[in-house]
Design an enzyme around this catalytic site. Structure first.
Site, PDB file in Angstrom:
ATOM      1  N   ASP A 159       0.778  -1.033  -0.063  1.00 48.77           N
ATOM      2  CA  ASP A 159       0.140  -0.135  -0.008  1.00 48.77           C
ATOM      3  C   ASP A 159       0.817   1.197   0.028  1.00 48.77           C
ATOM      4  O   ASP A 159       0.339   2.395  -0.109  1.00 48.77           O
ATOM      5  CB  ASP A 159      -0.966  -0.049   1.231  1.00 48.77           C
ATOM      6  CG  ASP A 159      -1.800  -1.177   1.290  1.00 48.77           C
ATOM      7  OD1 ASP A 159      -2.380  -1.249   0.331  1.00 48.77           O
ATOM      8  OD2 ASP A 159      -1.874  -1.755   2.414  1.00 48.77           O
ATOM      9  N   HIS A 160       2.366   1.043   0.124  1.00 49.98           N
ATOM     10  CA  HIS A 160       3.009   2.234   0.450  1.00 49.98           C
ATOM     11  C   HIS A 160       4.137   1.814  -0.518  1.00 49.98           C
ATOM     12  O   HIS A 160       5.360   1.513  -0.047  1.00 49.98           O
ATOM     13  CB  HIS A 160       3.422   2.462   1.936  1.00 49.98           C
ATOM     14  CG  HIS A 160       4.257   3.740   2.139  1.00 49.98           C
ATOM     15  ND1 HIS A 160       5.687   3.774   1.707  1.00 49.98           N
ATOM     16  CD2 HIS A 160       3.688   4.819   2.728  1.00 49.98           C
ATOM     17  CE1 HIS A 160       6.001   5.000   2.298  1.00 49.98           C
ATOM     18  NE2 HIS A 160       4.900   5.538   2.760  1.00 49.98           N
TER      19      HIS A 160
END
Lengths: 128, 157
Positions: free
Chosen positions: B33-34
């Site tokens: 997600d990052h």
């Protein structure tokens, strides 16, 4: 070291520790109310003063500790007692106890933590 | 997830410096997600790894008799990205130490590349005001068993 030199270094110390602008750091400025210092910043200030002035600051020497603790007997009905004031004069002579004594509410002690107080402390310490 | 942001200590000079590594893996959920399609180790977690390295260095100096908590990060600068496959090396130097707490300077490197540098201040929670009555040992160590990462060297060696 002249009082001006001490002030300049104390100012730089506070600019680093508190992230304030140098023109906010006046002699009268209070560390908490005016410069936004929080409790943990006091430890940071102690470390930085030690480094910048090559001094050692034992615990409780710069900022008084345990004044308000019930068993110390220095506080009655929220006011610092005469005995407490006398202890402050001896233990933390860099604090303006005379001004504080006019309205010695425990919570007012923090207003005595000013830039001037830090300068007084460093001056005494360097002279010792 | 366990809140361990260092994998192993590689050096420890008591009261002076500590070095720990963190291997970054694409198996770490948050990297997906990052960011989607661009996995980079979050700076906040690097800072946590730096704080764990420095905090253990300070705690060990006092035989873990104090509850060491991160109190303040006066400075932190990030210089580059860290991606899966990288090994971060955190090097913490103990700068100040007294009964109330301590401060460290920590760098993060991948190989020779400087990734981040920070100044971190810790407080001894058991020595401060409202928490003076705590009598437990440092909970990170007692609960998490994080001390095992301090066994400098390779498992099985």
């Amino acid at each position: 070291m002249t009082p001006e030199d001490i002030f300049t270094k104390v100012r730089d110390t506070l600019v680093d520790a508190l992230g304030v602008d140098d023109d906010e750091v006046t002699l009268e400025a209070r560390l908490e109310a005016d410069l936004g210092a929080e409790s943990i910043d006091f430890l940071d200030i102690v470390f930085r003063l030690e480094k910048n002035f090559s001094i050692k600051i034992p615990r409780g020497e710069l900022f008084p500790e345990d004044l308000a603790s019930a068993d110390a007997g220095f506080v009655k009905d929220g006011l610092v007692t005469a005995e407490g004031l006398a202890t402050l004069r001896t233990k933390v002579p860099h604090i303006d106890v005379d001004t504080f004594a006019k309205n010695p509410k425990v919570e007012n002690i923090k207003d005595m933590f000013t830039v001037q107080m830090l300068c007084n402390f460093v001056k005494n310490k360097l002279a010792a | 997830m366990r809140w361990f942001w260092i994998d192993r200590f590689t050096e420890l000079q008591s009261g002076q410096y500590a070095r720990a590594i963190k291997n970054v893996s694409l198996a770490e959920e948050h990297l997906h997600d990052h960011f989607p399609g661009f996995a980079v180790m979050p700076g906040s977690l690097m800072l946590e790894g730096m704080a764990q390295t420095g905090g253990i260095l300070l705690g060990e100096k006092n035989n873990f008799e104090h509850i060491v908590v991160l109190a303040k990060v006066p400075n932190v600068t990030f210089h580059g990205f860290v991606v899966p496959g990288d090994t971060l090396t955190y090097t913490a130097k103990l700068i100040n130490e007294n009964p109330e707490g301590g401060s460290v300077e920590v760098t993060a490197h991948v190989g020779d590349r400087l990734i981040a540098e920070a100044e971190i201040i810790f407080s001894h929670l058991d020595q401060s005001g409202d928490f003076k009555h705590l009598d437990q040992k440092n909970f990170v160590f007692s609960i998490g068993g994080l001390l095992s990462v301090m066994e400098v060297g390779k498992a099985g060696s």
